[in-house]
Motif scaffolding. Structure first.
Motif, short mmCIF file in Angstrom:
data_model
loop_
_atom_site.label_atom_id
_atom_site.label_comp_id
_atom_site.label_asym_id
_atom_site.label_seq_id
_atom_site.Cartn_x
_atom_site.Cartn_y
_atom_site.Cartn_z
N ALA A 21 0.83 -1.20 0.00
CA ALA A 21 0.00 0.00 0.00
C ALA A 21 0.87 1.25 0.00
CB ALA A 21 -0.94 0.00 1.21
N PHE A 22 1.89 1.29 0.85
CA PHE A 22 2.78 2.45 0.90
C PHE A 22 3.56 2.61 -0.40
CE2 PHE A 22 2.43 1.79 5.61
CZ PHE A 22 1.89 3.03 5.91
N THR A 23 4.03 1.49 -0.95
CA THR A 23 4.81 1.55 -2.19
C THR A 23 3.97 2.08 -3.35
OG1 THR A 23 6.24 -0.27 -1.49
CG2 THR A 23 6.14 0.20 -3.85
N HIS A 24 2.77 1.52 -3.53
CA HIS A 24 1.91 1.96 -4.63
C HIS A 24 1.45 3.40 -4.42
CE1 HIS A 24 2.26 -2.07 -5.91
NE2 HIS A 24 1.35 -2.59 -5.10
N ALA A 25 1.20 3.77 -3.17
CA ALA A 25 0.81 5.15 -2.88
C ALA A 25 1.94 6.11 -3.25
CB ALA A 25 0.45 5.31 -1.40
N ASP A 26 3.17 5.74 -2.95
CA ASP A 26 4.32 6.59 -3.30
C ASP A 26 4.43 6.77 -4.81
OD1 ASP A 26 5.02 6.98 -0.67
OD2 ASP A 26 6.62 5.47 -0.65
N THR A 27 4.22 5.68 -5.54
CA THR A 27 4.29 5.75 -7.01
C THR A 27 3.24 6.70 -7.55
OG1 THR A 27 5.13 3.49 -7.18
CG2 THR A 27 4.09 4.41 -9.15
N ILE A 28 2.02 6.57 -7.05
CA ILE A 28 0.92 7.41 -7.53
C ILE A 28 1.10 8.85 -7.06
CG2 ILE A 28 -1.58 7.79 -7.36
CD1 ILE A 28 -1.84 4.69 -7.18
N ARG A 29 1.57 9.02 -5.85
CA ARG A 29 1.81 10.38 -5.32
C ARG A 29 2.82 11.12 -6.19
NH1 ARG A 29 3.01 8.76 -0.58
NH2 ARG A 29 0.92 8.93 0.30
N ALA A 30 3.86 10.42 -6.62
CA ALA A 30 4.90 11.04 -7.44
C ALA A 30 4.38 11.46 -8.81
CB ALA A 30 6.08 10.08 -7.60
N SER A 31 3.30 10.83 -9.26
CA SER A 31 2.74 11.15 -10.58
C SER A 31 1.98 12.47 -10.58
CB SER A 31 1.80 10.04 -11.02
OG SER A 31 0.54 10.10 -10.33
N GLY A 32 1.58 12.94 -9.39
CA GLY A 32 0.80 14.17 -9.31
C GLY A 32 -0.64 14.02 -9.76
N ALA A 33 -1.11 12.78 -9.86
CA ALA A 33 -2.47 12.53 -10.33
C ALA A 33 -3.52 13.06 -9.36
CB ALA A 33 -2.67 11.03 -10.55
N PHE A 34 -3.19 13.09 -8.07
CA PHE A 34 -4.13 13.54 -7.05
C PHE A 34 -3.50 14.65 -6.22
CE2 PHE A 34 -5.52 9.30 -8.12
CZ PHE A 34 -6.90 9.40 -8.11
N ASP A 35 -4.35 15.51 -5.68
CA ASP A 35 -3.85 16.55 -4.79
C ASP A 35 -3.36 15.96 -3.47
OD1 ASP A 35 -4.66 19.05 -6.34
OD2 ASP A 35 -6.56 17.97 -6.23
N GLU A 36 -4.01 14.85 -3.06
CA GLU A 36 -3.62 14.18 -1.83
C GLU A 36 -3.72 12.67 -2.05
OE1 GLU A 36 -5.30 16.58 1.85
OE2 GLU A 36 -6.83 16.48 0.26
N VAL A 37 -2.78 11.94 -1.48
CA VAL A 37 -2.80 10.48 -1.51
C VAL A 37 -2.56 9.99 -0.09
CG1 VAL A 37 -1.76 8.36 -2.42
CG2 VAL A 37 -1.91 10.41 -3.88
N ARG A 38 -3.44 9.12 0.40
CA ARG A 38 -3.31 8.60 1.76
C ARG A 38 -3.42 7.08 1.74
NH1 ARG A 38 -2.34 13.22 2.44
NH2 ARG A 38 -3.22 14.71 3.94
N GLU A 39 -2.80 6.45 2.77
CA GLU A 39 -2.95 5.04 3.03
C GLU A 39 -3.72 4.89 4.35
OE1 GLU A 39 -0.12 6.67 3.32
OE2 GLU A 39 1.19 6.18 1.64
N ALA A 40 -4.54 3.85 4.45
CA ALA A 40 -5.26 3.60 5.70
C ALA A 40 -5.43 2.09 5.86
CB ALA A 40 -6.61 4.30 5.71
N PHE A 41 -5.51 1.65 7.14
CA PHE A 41 -5.51 0.21 7.41
C PHE A 41 -6.49 -0.15 8.52
CE2 PHE A 41 -1.34 1.61 6.01
CZ PHE A 41 -1.12 0.78 4.91
N TRP A 42 -6.86 -1.43 8.51
CA TRP A 42 -7.71 -1.98 9.56
C TRP A 42 -6.89 -2.31 10.80
CZ3 TRP A 42 -12.10 -2.08 11.66
CH2 TRP A 42 -12.58 -3.15 12.42
#
Length: 293
Positions: A21-42
């Motif tokens: 989750a953290f790895t994929h979030a970092d990849t997407i965050r670096a793309s600038g596709a979203f203003d904010e990218v967060r991870e959350a867990f149970w």
């Protein structure tokens, strides 16, 4: 503003459970596709319960990093995010084709596009094939090879097996591999007997799990006879009962899963411009590098 939230299970026992989750979030965050990218867990922090409160964006795309539809995607996640209008019937799914539903999270005054799990998206079939390419170091892998897609399986959630069968069927229909089978840890046909289900001498075994952990690193290798003790390791391939077993890591750790997360958000109406293509170029490069290693 638009935000992406990737929600995963997490674990108090397996420290690597949240890594994808953290790895994929970092990849997407670096793309600038979203203003904010967060991870959350149970089972870890940040929690499902609080994640929406950390966002400034009024429009949020929530993508579950889970393999199948079921208890967590239909009950736990919507409840913890306080999606009061949520009804699992709105997905209109038979267990493998959930897309997205748009609801309000009134307590935080946000519009939430709640997406189906990553594991049932059609593109995950391509990710499984990519895993087979990586573990064999053969971009044309298929001819003369069998492919076993491994799931956990459970009598408590029939959708758990549906996702595995779904991708096995889709890959089989392409005709790429000599044989394609769905096998499981906790129901028939069991991964313990994987060599009995194939005529092909070479069998690629790909676990459709989100993260590497006890099941993928310990249980499955021992169950298949790759090793008597996972701590001593095993060769890839390993010969078992006259077959060569090419065992890969969990599908969820494949860099291309970041593409699938974006495709889920795109299907739900996210404004991604050319972000999917940019991320795909990056993840294909990462996959090639990983295969080279």
């Amino acid at each position: 503003m638009q935000a992406l939230v990737i929600v995963g299970h997490g674990s108090h026992l397996n420290p690597g459970s949240s890594d994808p989750a953290f790895t994929h979030a970092d990849t997407i965050r670096a793309s600038g596709a979203f203003d904010e990218v967060r991870e959350a867990f149970w089972k870890e922090e940040p929690s499902f319960r609080e994640v929406l409160r950390t966002l400034e964006s009024e429009e949020v795309f929530v993508v579950p990093l889970f393999i199948s539809e079921g208890y967590f995607t239909e009950q736990v996640i919507p409840r913890e995010l306080r999606l009061d209008e949520w009804d699992p019937e709105d997905w209109d799914s038979d267990g493998t084709d959930a897309d997205h539903v748009t609801v309000r999270a009134e307590d935080v005054d946000k519009t939430v596009h709640y997406c189906g799990p990553v594991g049932t998206h059609d593109s995950m079939s391509d990710v499984i094939v990519e895993r087979a390419k990586s573990i064999t170091d053969d971009p044309d892998v298929g001819e003369g090879f069998g492919l076993a897609v491994v799931g956990h399986g459970t009598e408590r959630n029939e959708n758990s097996a549906k996702a595995i069968h779904y991708h096995a069927d889709r890959i089989r229909d392409t005709g790429r591999f000599e044989e394609v089978k769905a096998v499981f840890m906790d129901e028939d046909p069991e991964v313990d007997d994987v060599t009995e289900f194939f005529d092909a001498e070479d069998i690629v075994v790909v676990p459709l799990f989100v993260a590497d952990g006890f099941h993928t690193q310990e249980d499955i290798p021992e169950d298949m006879g790759l090793t008597d003790d996972y701590r001593t390791g095993y060769d890839v391939p390993t010969e078992v009962d006259g077959h060569r077993i090419w065992y890969s890591g969990a599908v969820g750790t494949e860099p291309l899963v970041a593409d699938v997360i974006l495709e889920r958000a795109d299907d739900a109406g996210a404004d991604l411009a050319d972000a999917i293509e940019r991320v795909r170029q990056q993840t294909e490069s990462d996959s090639a590098t990983s295969a080279g290693d």
